[in-house]
Design a protein around this motif. Structure first.
Motif, PDB file in Angstrom:
ATOM      1  N   ALA A 211      -1.015  -0.822  -1.554  1.00 50.04           N
ATOM      2  CA  ALA A 211      -0.849   0.632  -1.528  1.00 50.04           C
ATOM      3  C   ALA A 211      -1.708   1.304  -2.593  1.00 50.04           C
ATOM      4  O   ALA A 211      -2.285   2.374  -2.350  1.00 50.04           O
ATOM      5  CB  ALA A 211       0.627   0.987  -1.727  1.00 50.04           C
ATOM      6  N   LEU A 215      -4.465   3.951  -1.152  1.00 52.60           N
ATOM      7  CA  LEU A 215      -4.328   5.368  -1.498  1.00 52.60           C
ATOM      8  C   LEU A 215      -5.501   5.843  -2.352  1.00 52.60           C
ATOM      9  O   LEU A 215      -6.012   6.952  -2.156  1.00 52.60           O
ATOM     10  CB  LEU A 215      -3.004   5.602  -2.224  1.00 52.60           C
ATOM     11  CG  LEU A 215      -1.741   5.428  -1.372  1.00 52.60           C
ATOM     12  CD1 LEU A 215      -0.503   5.385  -2.257  1.00 52.60           C
ATOM     13  CD2 LEU A 215      -1.621   6.558  -0.339  1.00 52.60           C
ATOM     14  N   GLY A 219      -8.148   8.596  -1.056  1.00 50.14           N
ATOM     15  CA  GLY A 219      -8.306   9.821  -1.823  1.00 50.14           C
ATOM     16  C   GLY A 219      -9.741  10.074  -2.227  1.00 50.14           C
ATOM     17  O   GLY A 219     -10.245  11.204  -2.123  1.00 50.14           O
ATOM     18  N   LEU A 236      -2.804  11.936  -3.138  1.00 45.99           N
ATOM     19  CA  LEU A 236      -3.198  10.553  -2.868  1.00 45.99           C
ATOM     20  C   LEU A 236      -3.498   9.799  -4.165  1.00 45.99           C
ATOM     21  O   LEU A 236      -3.052   8.657  -4.353  1.00 45.99           O
ATOM     22  CB  LEU A 236      -4.418  10.531  -1.952  1.00 45.99           C
ATOM     23  CG  LEU A 236      -4.180  10.886  -0.481  1.00 45.99           C
ATOM     24  CD1 LEU A 236      -5.511  11.137   0.229  1.00 45.99           C
ATOM     25  CD2 LEU A 236      -3.416   9.763   0.213  1.00 45.99           C
ATOM     26  N   ALA A 239      -0.265   9.272  -6.152  1.00 43.84           N
ATOM     27  CA  ALA A 239       0.541   8.206  -5.549  1.00 43.84           C
ATOM     28  C   ALA A 239      -0.052   6.841  -5.855  1.00 43.84           C
ATOM     29  O   ALA A 239       0.669   5.866  -6.098  1.00 43.84           O
ATOM     30  CB  ALA A 239       0.637   8.426  -4.039  1.00 43.84           C
ATOM     31  N   SER A 240      -1.389   6.759  -5.850  1.00 41.08           N
ATOM     32  CA  SER A 240      -2.045   5.499  -6.198  1.00 41.08           C
ATOM     33  C   SER A 240      -1.695   5.080  -7.624  1.00 41.08           C
ATOM     34  O   SER A 240      -1.412   3.902  -7.887  1.00 41.08           O
ATOM     35  CB  SER A 240      -3.564   5.649  -6.042  1.00 41.08           C
ATOM     36  OG  SER A 240      -4.231   4.498  -6.482  1.00 41.08           O
TER      37      SER A 240
END
Length: 530
Positions: A211, A215, A219, A236, A239-240
């Motif tokens: 993930a 992400l 992004g 993005l 979240a990464s």
């Protein structure tokens, strides 16, 4: 008891080694060949700039993010079994790509191909670690690294010839055929091995690591079109970062983690991971982006672009083997650092060449870059062998290969985003300073579209998005942006040289390696001095 290439089982081992190297050969063929084919795929299937970018990034993302997981699965369920699954899946997906009806369908198949490639490479490398010991083991891994170099060297040329004669679909059919040969010769002779202490796949670590990469890559790819400050891109990237933090927490608490973070306490382990990252920015980025410029901006045919790319990649056939002999007098770390300095000099030389003036003027700086990048390339596989004990061969190959392949995917995404941003800025200046109306309908969106199209080597659609600028102005803006990108790559390569000298130039101390027992030290000495 040490087994070597000279023992009675030698012929079978040689065939296993040949099969694993051949399976490793098709991975960079698929990678570099797909990059050369991107403009032809865009002309045939259409698709927007982002979907064309994913032709390369989908493969690299799934490949890089699953290598460590594949290594753990190979240790648990059997190296031969996973090699069969991985190489078989690679053959099937490659063949399916030759019939892909759309760019999106091709992107999905490329992602599945990356999953299969991760299984094939990790299990194949781990199998070699079980078949060979001592100097024979180091030579086997050196040949594995050379196989990658051969694939990178001839991938663009092979792709150019095939596209010119049979179309882009033939590239993936040929790759499937080469994979089938490796399967037929290697699998029947490969013995099954496992790690008796394996405890299974680290699912939380695998999910959070994948993930994080997915992400971040998504992004970065979306940023040139949407803007770095746009809500989707910020979300993005944020979240990464959260998944990365979660990955660190998970791996710290896991009983047997996918990635032993404690290894990063050892300077030489850190130094080994720097080597593939540095070669990504001085070499791999150019393997993908130079063909796009040659074909898209300079108007060369795929075959001519492939021939020109030999100047960059041909040193990979000679330098990695030649530099190994120099370790009798200089440490691998010093040689690798010198290589980065040579590559930086070649990048600087290339940044001053007018691509449109003379094709011959490009050859010399590209050769220098290839020679410089080939020096650490020929040493880093051998250095990585002693990172963990032999019984954890799956993790050993997974850690280093993940750094190499995930670094390539991230480097490509970052370099593409930088080039698109620089091209966007150049086109915006051209529009603002020209006679065309800078406040025309959707001008900002059209500039962004043209910049992304140029970055993907799609000049015709870039002109369609911004017809008032004209082909000459588009090429000039792109050339200026590409030169600025080369300057960025120079800085990163120089930093890699400094870090390599700092971490790898000195000889390993008694307690400088993980698990520094006598057996581990012996393997380290073999890997460094062979």
């Amino acid at each position: 008891m040490n087994r070597s290439l000279s023992q009675p089982a030698d012929p079978a081992k040689r065939l296993i080694l040949a099969a694993v190297c051949l399976s490793a050969l098709v991975l960079p063929l698929s990678f570099s060949g797909g990059a050369v084919a991107t403009p032809a795929i865009g002309r045939d299937l259409g698709g927007d700039a982002a979907s064309l970018t994913w032709i390369t990034n989908a493969f690299m993302l799934s490949f890089g993010s699953l290598l460590m997981a594949a290594g753990a699965l190979a240790d648990q369920f059997g190296r031969k079994k996973l090699f069969v699954f991985g190489l078989g899946g690679f053959i099937v997906t490659s063949l399916a790509m030759s019939f892909a009806p759309s760019v999106v369908g091709l992107d999905v198949l490329r992602a599945l191909q990356g999953v299969a490639a991760a299984a094939s490479l990790s299990s194949g490398a781990a199998s070699l670690a079980q078949e060979f010991d001592g100097h024979a083991r180091t030579r086997a891994f050196s040949l594995l690294g050379t196989s990658f170099g051969i694939g990178l060297a001839f991938g663009p040329l092979m792709a150019g010839v095939l596209i010119g004669q049979f179309g882009w679909r033939s590239i993936f059919a040929v790759i499937a055929a080469i994979g089938a040969v490796a399967f037929a010769f290697g699998v029947p002779r490969m013995r099954e091995t496992r790690d008796p202490g394996a405890t299974g796949l680290d699912y939380p670590g695998t999910v959070t690591f994948t993930a994080t990469l997915a992400l971040f890559t998504f992004g970065v790819i979306e940023a040139p079109e949407r803007g770095w400050g746009s809500a989707p891109v910020v979300a993005l990237l944020a979240a990464s970062a959260l998944f990365l933090a979660a990955f660190v927490v998970v791996e710290t608490r896991a009983k047997r983690p996918m990635l032993e973070l404690g290894l990063f306490r050892y300077p030489r382990f850190v130094g080994v991971q720097i080597l593939p990252v540095g070669t990504c920015y001085c070499y791999i980025v150019l393997v993908v982006m130079l063909p796009l410029r040659f074909i898209g901006a300079e108007g060369l045919s795929e075959m001519d672009a492939g021939l020109l790319m030999i100047a960059l990649s041909a040193p990979m056939l000679i330098v990695p083997m030649a530099v190994a002999s120099l370790t009798r007098w200089l440490s691998p770390g010093v040689l690798s650092g010198i290589g980065f300095l040579i590559a930086a000099a070649g990048l600087f030389w290339l940044s001053g060449v007018d691509f449109a003036a003379s094709r011959g003027a490009l050859v010399a700086p590209m050769l220098v870059i290839g020679v410089g990048a080939g020096m650490p390339w020929g040493l880093m596989d051998g250095l990585s062998v002693s990172v963990v004990p032999k019984e954890r061969a799956g993790m050993a190959s997974g850690i280093f290969s993940t750094t190499r392949v995930a670094g390539e995917g991230i480097a490509l995404a970052i370099a593409t985003a930088i080039l698109a941003a620089l091209a966007h800025a150049g086109l915006a200046r051209t529009v603002a300073g020209g006679t065309m109306a800078s406040d025309g309908p959707g001008i900002d969106a059209r500039i962004a579209e043209a910049a992304q199209r140029m970055t993907a080597g799609d000049v015709s659609h870039a002109l369609a998005a911004l017809p008032e600028v004209g082909r000459a102005a588009l090429r000039a803006s792109y050339a200026e942006a590409f030169t600025s990108l080369l300057h960025v790559l120079i800085v990163i390569t120089l930093l890699s040289a400094v870090a390599t000298f700092a971490f790898l130039s000195r000889a390993p101390a008694q307690d400088d390696e993980p698990g520094s027992r006598a057996d581990g030290e012996a393997r380290a000495d073999v890997a460094v001095n062979a």
